[in-house]
Write an enzyme that holds these catalytic residues in place. Structure first.
Site, short mmCIF file in Angstrom:
data_model
loop_
_atom_site.label_atom_id
_atom_site.label_comp_id
_atom_site.label_asym_id
_atom_site.label_seq_id
_atom_site.Cartn_x
_atom_site.Cartn_y
_atom_site.Cartn_z
N HIS A 135 -13.67 -6.05 -0.17
CA HIS A 135 -14.26 -4.71 -0.04
C HIS A 135 -14.74 -4.17 -1.39
O HIS A 135 -15.93 -4.02 -1.59
CB HIS A 135 -13.30 -3.72 0.64
CG HIS A 135 -12.76 -4.18 1.94
ND1 HIS A 135 -13.58 -4.58 2.99
CD2 HIS A 135 -11.49 -4.32 2.40
CE1 HIS A 135 -12.83 -4.94 4.03
NE2 HIS A 135 -11.56 -4.80 3.70
N ASP A 177 -13.25 -9.99 8.99
CA ASP A 177 -12.17 -9.03 8.80
C ASP A 177 -11.48 -8.67 10.12
O ASP A 177 -10.70 -9.43 10.65
CB ASP A 177 -12.71 -7.79 8.09
CG ASP A 177 -11.62 -6.91 7.50
OD1 ASP A 177 -10.43 -7.16 7.77
OD2 ASP A 177 -11.94 -5.96 6.77
#
Length: 462
Positions: free
Chosen positions: A273, A324
């Protein structure tokens, strides 16, 4: 030995027509050629592209994708942190056999979408009471077995989790993740690597810390400063503004600045991220050789914020994509989401093109492939001699592909994707997906049995 012929293949950043691959009996590449003149054993009248790496996966979250798009009365302003509570309920419910069936199903689906390798960011280490299993590595073993059954290249990344936030002890819902200290974690890591080497020799084992909030600084420094396994190092960083604020409040420095000073970043490091960066931190990352693993559909779903993609890419920063939380399984959707968002912000098109790089789809695909292979620890180039053959066959007769210029194919895959463009997928040396369907997809029983127990326990969110 056998020779396979493809109409065209995307190799090393350019198209080769035709393209030939020679495989041994185990599916390892012995030779490649664009001008082979001898007999062939198999012909595919399709386009071959490299399989894409999935740089970040939490397999168990496949069960709850789409189920958290609501809030409880009175909690209308809840955000990522409320979603995390819901995710914890699943994490503290799923059992060994259920994790196996769910992960096998997910990995089979990933192959259908064009991922041929996956980095599984793994923190479900202990039993439902937070105690070690009879064999401490049993949850890791389940992930390894699922990848073997689905025939996807696995990089398993067991990560360290020690605290809830800087100076805050873990919560009860985090007990399955917890290691009391780094010595216990490193022993666990060594045991996992030894088990994999003996029983799953094609898998890689990585290492890392769950996040900068999940461990004391001394522990983070120890784990990140040395290559403990043959795989890459991963950690969540700066995902939420609250992550950055709590880190600065506790330590008086921004997260990436601290990493640069105390656990110098390099090509083996992967920051998941990294959404909220200062300009200085962004430049540090771009120069470090580390890879930022971007998961745009999950980041959007969780309201994380926008990564400074255009600046980072322009500065030469390495990046990859990952599924994810499994709200989307298409690598093409993931890699294109960042450019499309930038187009909205800038009110321009093809924002990445510059100099001699003029085809947006090629730019995205090349960057995601290069950074993705770093994220899963694959150091060889695609279609390298000696590696097990993997690749994705694109249906050249598909309505969106037929009669289009070959140099537009990657852009079509990125900007006008349809799942049935993918005809077949080779992984681990053999065809695993044929006519769009994984060979295991007809067997739904164990997966549906798992859902039958899990769903009633996790859909009553409070």
């Amino acid at each position: 030995m056998s020779w396979i012929k493809f109409t065209s293949a995307y190799v090393g950043g350019s198209w080769k027509s035709p393209f030939f691959v020679q495989l041994d009996k185990d599916g390892a590449i012995q030779a490649t050629s664009s001008d082979y003149q001898g007999p062939v054993d198999e012909v595919h009248d399709h386009y071959l592209i490299p399989g894409l790496p999935n740089g970040h996966s939490h397999s168990f979250q496949y069960v709850m994708a789409g189920l958290s798009e609501r809030v409880a009365p009175g909690r209308e302003k809840d955000d990522f942190w409320f979603w995390r509570e819901q995710m914890y309920r699943l994490a503290n419910t799923i059992q060994l056999d259920e994790l196996l069936s769910v992960t096998t199903r997910l990995y089979s689906s990933m192959l259908e979408y064009g991922y041929t390798s996956v980095a599984e960011f793994h923190y479900l280490h202990h039993d439902l009471a937070g105690k070690k299993y009879d064999r401490a590595t049993q949850m890791s073993e389940v992930i390894l077995e699922a990848a073997k059954q689905a025939k996807i290249k696995l990089t398993l990344i067991p990560v360290y989790y020690n605290q809830a936030a800087p100076g805050v002890p873990i919560k009860d819902l985090q007990k399955r993740f917890y290691f009391e200290n780094t010595d216990l974690y490193l022993t666990f890591l060594e045991d996992t690597a030894a088990f994999a080497k003996t029983n799953y020799p094609t898998a890689k084992i990585g290492y890392g810390v769950h996040s900068l909030r999940a461990a004391p600084l001394a522990d983070i420094k120890r784990i990140l400063s040395k290559a403990w396994t043959n795989g890459p190092c991963h950690l969540h960083a700066s995902e939420q503004i609250a992550d950055v604020e709590s880190f600065v409040s506790a330590y008086g420095i921004r997260p990436i600045n601290w990493l640069a000073d105390h656990a110098p970043l390099g090509p083996q490091h992967n920051l998941v991220h990294a959404t909220h960066l200062s300009a200085e931190e962004r430049q540090i990352l771009a120069k470090s050789g580390a890879t930022v693993v971007l998961c745009p559909t999950t980041e959007a779903n969780l309201g994380d914020g926008l990564f400074p993609f255009l600046d980072y890419h322009s500065e030469g920063g390495s990046w990859s994509v990952g599924s994810d939380s499994q709200v989307n399984l298409s690598p093409f959707v993931e890699m294109t989401a960042m450019e499309l968002t930038q187009r909205l912000l800038d009110r321009k098109r093809n924002v990445l093109v510059k100099g001699g790089e003029l085809v947006s789809g090629d730019i995205l695909f090349n960057a995601a492939l290069k950074g993705g292979r770093k994220s899963v620890g694959l150091l060889e180039s695609s279609f390298a001699v000696g590696t097990l053959f993997e690749g994705v066959l694109i249906d050249r007769g598909h309505d969106r592909i037929y009669d289009r210029p070959l140099d537009s194919v990657l852009s079509i895959l990125c900007y006008a994707p349809e799942k049935d463009m993918i005809k077949s997928v080779f992984s681990e040396g053999a065809m695993q997906v044929k006519d769009g369907a994984h060979r295991l997809k007809s067997d739904r029983d164990s997966y549906r049995k798992s859902l039958g127990r899990l769903l009633p326990l996790i859909t009553d969110f409070k």
